[in-house]
Design a protein around this motif. Sequence first.
Motif, PDB file in Angstrom:
ATOM      1  N   SER A 168      -5.272   0.318  -7.863  1.00 33.39           N
ATOM      2  CA  SER A 168      -6.096   0.389  -6.664  1.00 33.39           C
ATOM      3  C   SER A 168      -7.106  -0.746  -6.640  1.00 33.39           C
ATOM      4  O   SER A 168      -7.537  -1.240  -7.682  1.00 33.39           O
ATOM      5  N   SER A 183      -4.977  -6.482   6.391  1.00 35.06           N
ATOM      6  CA  SER A 183      -5.381  -5.069   6.426  1.00 35.06           C
ATOM      7  C   SER A 183      -6.841  -4.871   6.023  1.00 35.06           C
ATOM      8  O   SER A 183      -7.563  -4.081   6.647  1.00 35.06           O
ATOM      9  N   SER A 184      -7.274  -5.567   4.965  1.00 36.18           N
ATOM     10  CA  SER A 184      -8.659  -5.383   4.516  1.00 36.18           C
ATOM     11  C   SER A 184      -9.640  -5.860   5.572  1.00 36.18           C
ATOM     12  O   SER A 184     -10.695  -5.254   5.782  1.00 36.18           O
ATOM     13  N   ARG A 186     -10.763  -2.119  -4.464  1.00 39.33           N
ATOM     14  CA  ARG A 186     -11.837  -1.742  -3.554  1.00 39.33           C
ATOM     15  C   ARG A 186     -12.272  -2.954  -2.741  1.00 39.33           C
ATOM     16  O   ARG A 186     -12.231  -4.086  -3.208  1.00 39.33           O
ATOM     17  N   PRO A 200       0.839  -1.195   0.000  1.00 40.24           N
ATOM     18  CA  PRO A 200       0.000   0.000   0.000  1.00 40.24           C
ATOM     19  C   PRO A 200       0.879   1.252   0.000  1.00 40.24           C
ATOM     20  O   PRO A 200       1.946   1.270   0.625  1.00 40.24           O
ATOM     21  N   TYR A 240      -9.962  -3.370   8.357  1.00 40.95           N
ATOM     22  CA  TYR A 240     -10.859  -2.268   7.997  1.00 40.95           C
ATOM     23  C   TYR A 240     -12.304  -2.661   8.284  1.00 40.95           C
ATOM     24  O   TYR A 240     -13.073  -1.854   8.824  1.00 40.95           O
ATOM     25  N   GLN A 253     -11.038  -8.170  -1.022  1.00 44.85           N
ATOM     26  CA  GLN A 253     -10.728  -7.219  -2.078  1.00 44.85           C
ATOM     27  C   GLN A 253     -11.369  -7.707  -3.382  1.00 44.85           C
ATOM     28  O   GLN A 253     -11.330  -8.901  -3.693  1.00 44.85           O
ATOM     29  N   LYS A 282     -13.996   1.312   0.798  1.00 39.29           N
ATOM     30  CA  LYS A 282     -12.563   1.350   1.105  1.00 39.29           C
ATOM     31  C   LYS A 282     -11.783   1.063  -0.171  1.00 39.29           C
ATOM     32  O   LYS A 282     -11.980   0.036  -0.824  1.00 39.29           O
ATOM     33  N   THR A 283     -10.910   1.997  -0.547  1.00 41.72           N
ATOM     34  CA  THR A 283     -10.035   1.814  -1.711  1.00 41.72           C
ATOM     35  C   THR A 283      -8.589   1.882  -1.243  1.00 41.72           C
ATOM     36  O   THR A 283      -8.207   2.809  -0.530  1.00 41.72           O
ATOM     37  N   THR A 284      -7.801   0.885  -1.645  1.00 45.91           N
ATOM     38  CA  THR A 284      -6.382   0.845  -1.286  1.00 45.91           C
ATOM     39  C   THR A 284      -5.553   0.893  -2.560  1.00 45.91           C
ATOM     40  O   THR A 284      -5.800   0.114  -3.489  1.00 45.91           O
ATOM     41  N   THR A 285      -4.604   1.812  -2.615  1.00 46.27           N
ATOM     42  CA  THR A 285      -3.731   1.960  -3.775  1.00 46.27           C
ATOM     43  C   THR A 285      -2.364   1.358  -3.458  1.00 46.27           C
ATOM     44  O   THR A 285      -1.800   1.610  -2.395  1.00 46.27           O
ATOM     45  N   TYR A 286      -1.854   0.568  -4.410  1.00 46.26           N
ATOM     46  CA  TYR A 286      -0.584  -0.136  -4.233  1.00 46.26           C
ATOM     47  C   TYR A 286       0.472   0.415  -5.188  1.00 46.26           C
ATOM     48  O   TYR A 286       0.163   0.894  -6.280  1.00 46.26           O
TER      49      TYR A 286
END
Length: 234
Positions: free
Chosen positions: A85, A123-124, A87, A62, A127, A170, A194-198
């Motif tokens: 990214s 992590s997801s 979601r 991330p 959240y 995810q 929730k959006t995670t960008t890598y």
Amino acid sequence: MADETMNIRILSAGAPKGGVGACAEAFASATGGEVSVEFATAPVLRERVEGGGAAADIVVAPVPDLQRFDEAGLTVAGTGVPVGSVRAGVAVRAGAPAPDISSAAAFEKALLAADEIVYNEASSGRYIADLLKRLGLADALRDKTVRVPNGAAAMKHLAGSSGAVIGFGQIPEIRRITGEGVALVGPLPEPLGKTTTYAAGLLAGAASPDAARALLDFMATPEARRLCAEAGLE
């Protein structure tokens, strides 16, 4: 360069697995080299990098984690390349009725009506646990909540479940196993999403830094962006 390219190692978070794997395969095919990829949950990945046990040339994490690695000198600042990214999404057992998640209120009602909910300890999943606390549902759902180590385990549990079970993961991960007993319902409803960008970066202790830089350059190309998009990364 030719010798280095023969053995590039990537340590990656699991959510962008499809895109990272596709880029590694395409680069290896184009160069005749060998690229190995190891996937870990984000907490385990952080522990390994910060503890000096990454055993890799490139890390995919991330963006906030990669920034932290840069600041600590664990990765080479300025080498970061966006990967994409993902979601957080909701899934059910294939063939089961899809819960109404069209709004936050409908989502809460579906959770309370479910026989069981399942999510991971990565992590997801953290959240989701925090979200349930914010919604005031943690106590009501505690006895029917199942926590498993990672996203793959959550989907496996969901596929083998019975009754009204709701799973979280995810979206790319859920889509990868669609047809294997799991169906994607959709992303978490707004404003709960929730959006995670890598991003990928060069580890400071890389054994093959020049070859790894070449792979990072490839990951910034339109071809790599297409591969990541096809794998479900946004």
